[in-house]
Design an enzyme around this catalytic site. Structure first.
Site, mmCIF file in Angstrom:
data_model
loop_
_atom_site.group_PDB
_atom_site.id
_atom_site.type_symbol
_atom_site.label_atom_id
_atom_site.label_comp_id
_atom_site.label_asym_id
_atom_site.label_seq_id
_atom_site.Cartn_x
_atom_site.Cartn_y
_atom_site.Cartn_z
ATOM 1 N N SER A 52 -9.001 -10.858 3.095
ATOM 2 C CA SER A 52 -10.247 -10.878 2.318
ATOM 3 C C SER A 52 -11.436 -10.549 3.217
ATOM 4 O O SER A 52 -12.534 -10.286 2.719
ATOM 5 C CB SER A 52 -10.440 -12.238 1.646
ATOM 6 O OG SER A 52 -10.256 -13.286 2.574
ATOM 7 N N GLU A 122 2.412 -10.755 1.546
ATOM 8 C CA GLU A 122 2.382 -10.835 0.082
ATOM 9 C C GLU A 122 3.679 -10.273 -0.500
ATOM 10 O O GLU A 122 4.119 -9.186 -0.109
ATOM 11 C CB GLU A 122 1.200 -10.029 -0.464
ATOM 12 C CG GLU A 122 -0.150 -10.610 -0.063
ATOM 13 C CD GLU A 122 -1.323 -9.858 -0.680
ATOM 14 O OE1 GLU A 122 -1.110 -8.917 -1.474
ATOM 15 O OE2 GLU A 122 -2.476 -10.222 -0.351
ATOM 16 N N GLU A 189 -1.338 -17.718 -6.061
ATOM 17 C CA GLU A 189 -2.692 -17.292 -6.436
ATOM 18 C C GLU A 189 -2.783 -16.958 -7.916
ATOM 19 O O GLU A 189 -1.993 -16.163 -8.444
ATOM 20 C CB GLU A 189 -3.115 -16.072 -5.587
ATOM 21 C CG GLU A 189 -4.530 -15.594 -5.936
ATOM 22 C CD GLU A 189 -5.173 -14.682 -4.906
ATOM 23 O OE1 GLU A 189 -4.610 -14.517 -3.802
ATOM 24 O OE2 GLU A 189 -6.246 -14.137 -5.201
HETATM 25 O O1 KIV Z 1 -7.049 -13.013 2.114
HETATM 26 C C1 KIV Z 1 -7.257 -14.131 1.617
HETATM 27 O O2 KIV Z 1 -8.357 -14.697 1.704
HETATM 28 C C2 KIV Z 1 -6.159 -14.775 0.902
HETATM 29 C C3 KIV Z 1 -6.465 -16.036 0.141
HETATM 30 C C4 KIV Z 1 -7.223 -15.719 -1.084
HETATM 31 C C5 KIV Z 1 -5.252 -16.828 -0.141
HETATM 32 O O3 KIV Z 1 -5.071 -14.305 0.928
#
Ligand code: KIV
Length: 272
Positions: A52, A122, A189
């Site tokens: 993220s 993932e 998620e």
């Molecule tokens: O990249 C991220 O912040 C995540 C979280 C939302 C679990 O994978």
């Protein structure tokens, strides 16, 4: 012995113990030294160096563009600011989907070049060879099921996943597969609360939810969302603990006024 090494560190065993004792696990993202230091001092058990960062740090629309080198830069910065928390680094899109050897090489680079403790990938059955290969090299793996943002162009939207029975059944099967491959934990998620609860009850490793309701073993949020820096992002699952966007705007606007009016710097803020 340094103060740093006196701190009782969180390990994957700690998290397993917490699940067994019914103690909830707190997890937050961090991407840099300064905020990681605050997050760690505040008592968070797991810091996720999430991809993220692609959104909240680099300003991309999705998590797809961030590179392995960039994740390593963020990971190493977080490690330098952390004494206690377990640090998990996301393997970015394109660094593990090709084959299990590529996945292992990416995971090894993260472990060697950041000093982090684990990686997150993932997916379920599609990536299980990579998960097994990374774990067999001694690297702890956290899984991630449900809404997996690296597959956003396959899903088409960021809406709740696994509402239909077939997708829910696949998610349960994937969670069990990740557990038997040796993952130490799995992120769930944006899935219905009842499904998250069922998965949590059916696997022995801790589940960490984001938009997955209360009946999981822990919760994770993106730090910039919790702090209210990303104020235009308002999903139902998000609780904001601060409105830093407005606080920072106020402080910087005041600074601009002070500079222009010659109020800053004053005599005490200047050298003779
Ligand atoms: O990249 C991220 O912040 C995540 C979280 C939302 C679990 O994978």
């Amino acid at each position: 012995m340094s103060i740093k090494s006196d701190v009782r560190k969180i390990t994957t065993n700690t998290l397993q113990q917490m699940k067994q004792n019914g103690e909830k696990i707190s997890m937050l993202t961090a991407y840099d030294f300064s905020l990681a230091r605050i997050v760690d001092s505040a008592g968070i058990e797991v810091i996720l160096v999430g991809d993220s960062a692609s959104n909240v740090i680099a300003g991309h629309e999705t998590t797809l563009p961030i590179t392995l080198d960039q994740m390593i830069y963020h990971g190493a910065s977080v490690v330098r600011g952390t004494s206690r928390a377990l640090i998990v680094v996301d393997l970015p899109f394109g660094s593990y989907q090709g084959n299990s050897r590529e996945a292992l090489n990416s995971a090894i680079r993260i472990m060697k070049e950041t000093g982090a403790h684990a990686v997150k990938l993932e997916g379920g059955a599609e990536i299980i060879d990579s998960v097994e290969r990374i774990i067999s090299a001694g690297i702890p793996v956290m899984g991630h099921l449900g809404l997996t943002p690296q597959s956003i162009y396959k899903f088409g939207t960021y809406t709740v996943r696994a509402k239909e029975e077939a997708e829910a059944e696949k998610l349960i099967a994937d969670a069990k597969l990740l557990e038997s491959a040796g993952c130490f934990s799995v992120v769930l998620e944006k899935i219905p609360s009842q499904l998250a609860e069922k998965v949590t009850n059916e696997i022995s490793i801790p589940t960490i939810g984001i938009g997955a309701g209360p009946n999981v073993d822990g919760q994770v949020l993106v730090l910039h969302d919790l702090l209210g820096i990303t104020h235009e992002f308002n999903p139902r699952f998000l609780r904001r603990y601060l409105n830093l966007h407005d606080e920072i705007m106020g402080a910087i606007s005041k600074y601009v006024v002070d500079v222009k009016s010659l109020d800053f710097p004053n005599e005490n803020e200047s050298y003779n």
